[in-house]
Design a protein around this motif. Structure first.
Motif, PDB file in Angstrom:
ATOM      1  N   LEU A 134      35.922   7.741 -19.501  1.00 16.61           N
ATOM      2  CA  LEU A 134      36.493   9.048 -19.822  1.00 16.61           C
ATOM      3  C   LEU A 134      35.476   9.928 -20.535  1.00 16.61           C
ATOM      4  N   LEU A 135      34.730   9.346 -21.449  1.00 21.07           N
ATOM      5  CA  LEU A 135      33.750  10.114 -22.204  1.00 21.07           C
ATOM      6  C   LEU A 135      32.724  10.760 -21.272  1.00 21.07           C
ATOM      7  N   ILE A 136      32.184   9.975 -20.348  1.00 20.28           N
ATOM      8  CA  ILE A 136      31.209  10.510 -19.392  1.00 20.28           C
ATOM      9  C   ILE A 136      31.851  11.572 -18.502  1.00 20.28           C
ATOM     10  N   GLN A 137      33.079  11.299 -18.064  1.00 22.61           N
ATOM     11  CA  GLN A 137      33.763  12.228 -17.170  1.00 22.61           C
ATOM     12  C   GLN A 137      34.150  13.530 -17.872  1.00 22.61           C
ATOM     13  N   TYR A 138      34.454  13.455 -19.165  1.00 19.44           N
ATOM     14  CA  TYR A 138      34.814  14.666 -19.906  1.00 19.44           C
ATOM     15  C   TYR A 138      33.597  15.546 -20.198  1.00 19.44           C
ATOM     16  N   LEU A 139      32.403  14.980 -20.126  1.00 18.62           N
ATOM     17  CA  LEU A 139      31.183  15.753 -20.347  1.00 18.62           C
ATOM     18  C   LEU A 139      30.665  16.389 -19.060  1.00 18.62           C
ATOM     19  N   LYS A 140      31.019  15.797 -17.925  1.00 11.23           N
ATOM     20  CA  LYS A 140      30.512  16.257 -16.626  1.00 11.23           C
ATOM     21  C   LYS A 140      30.822  17.734 -16.340  1.00 11.23           C
ATOM     22  N   PRO A 141      32.036  18.255 -16.637  1.00  6.33           N
ATOM     23  CA  PRO A 141      32.324  19.660 -16.324  1.00  6.33           C
ATOM     24  C   PRO A 141      31.352  20.650 -16.961  1.00  6.33           C
ATOM     25  N   LEU A 142      30.858  20.337 -18.161  1.00  6.53           N
ATOM     26  CA  LEU A 142      29.914  21.253 -18.822  1.00  6.53           C
ATOM     27  C   LEU A 142      28.638  21.388 -18.008  1.00  6.53           C
ATOM     28  N   GLU A 143      28.207  20.290 -17.408  1.00  2.00           N
ATOM     29  CA  GLU A 143      27.024  20.314 -16.553  1.00  2.00           C
ATOM     30  C   GLU A 143      27.219  21.297 -15.407  1.00  2.00           C
ATOM     31  N   TYR A 144      28.418  21.304 -14.822  1.00  3.47           N
ATOM     32  CA  TYR A 144      28.692  22.186 -13.686  1.00  3.47           C
ATOM     33  C   TYR A 144      28.969  23.625 -14.120  1.00  3.47           C
ATOM     34  N   ALA A 190      35.596   9.908  -9.831  1.00  4.69           N
ATOM     35  CA  ALA A 190      34.337  10.155 -10.529  1.00  4.69           C
ATOM     36  C   ALA A 190      33.329   9.036 -10.368  1.00  4.69           C
ATOM     37  N   PHE A 191      33.736   7.937  -9.759  1.00  4.74           N
ATOM     38  CA  PHE A 191      32.887   6.754  -9.724  1.00  4.74           C
ATOM     39  C   PHE A 191      31.956   6.775  -8.514  1.00  4.74           C
ATOM     40  N   ASP A 192      30.817   6.125  -8.675  1.00  2.28           N
ATOM     41  CA  ASP A 192      29.789   6.147  -7.626  1.00  2.28           C
ATOM     42  C   ASP A 192      30.279   5.536  -6.316  1.00  2.28           C
ATOM     43  N   ALA A 193      31.250   4.621  -6.397  1.00  2.00           N
ATOM     44  CA  ALA A 193      31.765   3.999  -5.172  1.00  2.00           C
ATOM     45  C   ALA A 193      32.333   5.037  -4.212  1.00  2.00           C
ATOM     46  N   ALA A 194      32.817   6.159  -4.769  1.00  2.00           N
ATOM     47  CA  ALA A 194      33.408   7.199  -3.924  1.00  2.00           C
ATOM     48  C   ALA A 194      32.378   7.866  -3.025  1.00  2.00           C
ATOM     49  N   ILE A 195      31.116   7.765  -3.389  1.00  2.00           N
ATOM     50  CA  ILE A 195      30.054   8.382  -2.581  1.00  2.00           C
ATOM     51  C   ILE A 195      30.028   7.778  -1.184  1.00  2.00           C
ATOM     52  N   GLN A 196      30.468   6.518  -1.078  1.00  2.00           N
ATOM     53  CA  GLN A 196      30.449   5.841   0.218  1.00  2.00           C
ATOM     54  C   GLN A 196      31.352   6.524   1.243  1.00  2.00           C
ATOM     55  N   HIS A 197      32.405   7.205   0.779  1.00  3.83           N
ATOM     56  CA  HIS A 197      33.267   7.938   1.710  1.00  3.83           C
ATOM     57  C   HIS A 197      32.470   9.019   2.446  1.00  3.83           C
ATOM     58  N   SER A 206      37.418  17.876  -8.076  1.00  2.17           N
ATOM     59  CA  SER A 206      37.491  17.684  -9.518  1.00  2.17           C
ATOM     60  C   SER A 206      36.121  17.900 -10.149  1.00  2.17           C
ATOM     61  N   SER A 207      36.120  18.407 -11.364  1.00  2.10           N
ATOM     62  CA  SER A 207      34.854  18.607 -12.075  1.00  2.10           C
ATOM     63  C   SER A 207      34.251  17.286 -12.541  1.00  2.10           C
ATOM     64  N   ARG A 208      34.915  16.158 -12.256  1.00  5.07           N
ATOM     65  CA  ARG A 208      34.349  14.837 -12.530  1.00  5.07           C
ATOM     66  C   ARG A 208      33.495  14.337 -11.364  1.00  5.07           C
ATOM     67  N   THR A 209      33.571  15.003 -10.236  1.00  2.00           N
ATOM     68  CA  THR A 209      32.916  14.543  -9.010  1.00  2.00           C
ATOM     69  C   THR A 209      31.414  14.333  -9.221  1.00  2.00           C
ATOM     70  N   PRO A 210      30.866  13.205  -8.781  1.00  2.00           N
ATOM     71  CA  PRO A 210      29.418  12.975  -8.931  1.00  2.00           C
ATOM     72  C   PRO A 210      28.601  14.059  -8.240  1.00  2.00           C
ATOM     73  N   LEU A 211      27.457  14.384  -8.826  1.00  2.00           N
ATOM     74  CA  LEU A 211      26.590  15.416  -8.278  1.00  2.00           C
ATOM     75  C   LEU A 211      26.095  15.044  -6.878  1.00  2.00           C
ATOM     76  N   GLN A 212      25.949  13.727  -6.610  1.00  2.00           N
ATOM     77  CA  GLN A 212      25.493  13.293  -5.281  1.00  2.00           C
ATOM     78  C   GLN A 212      26.453  13.741  -4.184  1.00  2.00           C
ATOM     79  N   ILE A 213      27.725  13.907  -4.535  1.00  2.00           N
ATOM     80  CA  ILE A 213      28.702  14.383  -3.552  1.00  2.00           C
ATOM     81  C   ILE A 213      28.622  15.904  -3.420  1.00  2.00           C
ATOM     82  N   LEU A 214      28.593  16.600  -4.546  1.00  2.26           N
ATOM     83  CA  LEU A 214      28.537  18.069  -4.490  1.00  2.26           C
ATOM     84  C   LEU A 214      27.295  18.545  -3.740  1.00  2.26           C
TER      85      LEU A 214
END
Length: 559
Positions: free
Chosen positions: A151-161, A235-242, A260-268
């Motif tokens: 949660l901590l990592i995911q709550y910080l991700k939106p600021l990056e975007y 938000a997890f890296d496993a989702a990149i496989q989709h 979601s603003s939790r989405t990994p940058l590799q997907i965006l």
């Protein structure tokens, strides 16, 4: 091993040292000093209620009775008022499954630090259904599903975007204007019913505004179907496989991406930034941004369509149940697809497996279906969204062979008569224009000020943790009272709503506090002072690591 890991590298780094200490210092033949939480599965006439309370003096009781008349009779024979003078009473009387889930959550939330052992009395004449449902409620508590470090990592991700120029959807977005009001929306999820209705979807998808969750993309690519909207939550890296399994994203180059603003940058980074519109989940950075909340992308996309006022919504592949013939949990293209035993097992085995134990619930196109605890929380989320958000003029059609949802009309695909839709390019351009007009990038001056207040709040609670650590105590009882006061301050309801850091700390404490309180609830425990000093050292050290990581991360992103 976990104690030597980098702070926050693994969720167990914050739990294992304390759990290990408790386990290695407990007496071999442990017995409890007190029973602090107690459940009555069935009241009968309630004559046993007073006598049990006189014996155990629990702090919190959960009183469950499905027979309304029997409970009324118990009001004449049980002195609930007297019990309530000493304890908190949570009642569940004649409740359906959805209401019971909320009552169970309230009981578990009340003085949650005593949840390590939950004792109960099950009256023989009372059904076992509520006991089974409570088992599910206990096993699917949020802090057991999403750990604090994630949660901590995911709550910080939106600021990056937000500081990276991505646009966030505003609450003003509305799909009920003159162009969209008469257009049916088709939510495409990755349940077994998607695969079974492959041919129907190929022939009829153009009649709808198609809203596809990201896990269906490989399926849609093979069938030559280009979705109007794609949604993503994980938000997890496993989702990149989709996305990695796709031959190309050319078929989705004109799709609108609501992620979601939790989405990994590799997907965006796989999409044109102009396609992407984000929403916040669990954070409060932009004042006007859309902030849906649900446990999975299927239930969240459903919630989004209700919030955005889609007039007519059809659900396909949102089974949230296993296929009764094959035991499959998802369509074959889904990355997390499993095949489970179709024999009901959830309440027969000694251990409930979150994604594998199965049990019977009411079905949509059949009388019953089998589901799992994992799916159950999404079913509950859908029903709650319907209850809170669905307007009278909105209609929902459930086309799946899976779970029944409240207020959703059960329909088979061969019974549908849907008029021809508008050309896709016209609709997609209109959807894009709406999102562009109802979205914003970055943070305003006021929102930056609020971010600074979050940093100040982090400093204040850091000071409170240090003051707690430096306070001298003479007994374990005094220590636990001080710990309760600290935790109440750190995770006050208003603080949790306002500050992401408080929600992270609340998730951490709900997991670990029951171990600490149970340790000191052990009869014949020796050397209490040494124990609570060491445990407090381990606990406060990790709380400070969480706070410092948050403060440093927000400060670096802001600068």
């Amino acid at each position: 091993r976990y104690g030597q890991a980098k702070p926050l590298e693994h969720q167990m780094s914050g739990f294992a040292p304390i759990m290990h200490y408790c386990q290695t210092h407990l007496p071999k033949n442990k017995s409890l000093k007190e029973i602090n939480k107690f459940i009555f599965f069935g009241t009968g006439l309630g004559l046993h209620g007073d006598s049990i309370h006189r014996k155990i003096r629990a702090r919190v009781y959960f009183v469950i009775e499905d027979d309304l008349e029997l409970f009324r009779l118990s009001l004449f024979t049980t002195n609930y008022k007297k019990i309530a003078a000493d304890a908190t009473l949570v009642f569940s009387v004649f409740e359906n499954n959805n209401d019971f889930s909320q009552s169970a959550a309230k009981f578990l939330e009340t003085e949650h630090y005593y949840n390590h052992y939950l004792k109960y009395f099950h009256i023989l004449s009372h059904s076992e259904k509520k006991r089974n449902q409570f088992h599910i409620a206990t096993a699917t508590q949020a802090h057991l599903l999403f750990f604090y470090n994630d949660l901590l990592i995911q709550y910080l991700k939106p600021l990056e975007y937000m500081f990276g120029g991505y646009r966030f959807i505003s609450k003003t977005l509305d799909f009920s204007d003159n162009v969209l009001n008469d257009k049916p929306f088709l939510l495409i999820a990755a349940g077994p019913s998607l695969q079974k209705n492959r041919e129907w979807l190929k022939q009829n998808h153009h009649r709808f505004i198609t809203v596809a969750i990201s896990a269906t993309l490989s399926f849609l690519e093979k069938e030559g179907i280009s979705p109007d909207i794609i949604t993503h939550l994980d938000a997890f890296d496993a989702a990149i496989q989709h996305f990695d399994k796709l031959d190309s994203l050319e078929f989705a180059k004109d799709s609108l991406c609501i992620f979601s603003s939790r989405t990994p940058l590799q997907i965006l980074s796989k999409f044109n930034p102009k396609q992407i519109f984000l929403f916040e989940t669990g954070t409060q950075y932009q004042h006007a941004s859309l902030k849906p909340s649900a446990p999975c992308i299927g239930s969240l996309t459903y919630q989004l369509l209700l919030v955005l006022k889609a007039k007519t919504v059809y659900l396909l592949g949102l089974d949230l149940a296993i296929d009764k013939t094959t035991g499959k949990t998802h369509s074959d293209s889904h990355e997390y697809a499993q095949t489970l035993d179709t024999k009901e097992s959830a309440f027969e085995d000694s251990v409930m497996k979150y994604k594998e134990s199965v049990y019977t619930i009411e079905g949509n196109l059949s009388e019953t279906v089998l589901t799992t605890p994992n799916f159950q929380i999404s079913i509950d989320a859908i029903n709650l969204s319907t209850k809170l958000l669905k307007q009278e003029h909105q209609r929902v059609f459930n086309l799946n062979e899976g779970a029944k949802f409240i207020a959703a009309i059960a329909k088979r695909v061969d019974e549908l008569i849907v008029p021809e839709g508008s050309p896709a390019p016209k609709i997609r351009q209109h959807l894009y224009d709406l999102c562009l007009a109802n979205s914003a990038a970055g943070l305003s001056t006021i929102e930056i000020d609020d971010l600074n207040k979050k940093l100040l709040h982090a400093k204040e609670i850091r000071k409170a943790v240090i003051e707690h650590r430096e306070t001298e105590r003479s007994s374990a009882q005094e220590y636990l009272l001080n710990l309760q006061r600290l935790c109440s301050m750190l995770t006050d309801e208003k603080e949790i709503k306002k500050y992401e850091l408080s929600r992270v700390i609340d998730t951490y404490l709900k997991y670990i506090l029951s171990y600490i309180f149970d340790f000191f609830n052990t009869a014949a425990l020796q050397e209490e002072k040494r124990h609570f000093r060491k445990i407090d050292e381990l606990l406060t050290e990790h709380l400070l690591q969480i706070i410092d990581f948050y403060h440093e991360s927000v400060s670096s992103k802001r600068n």
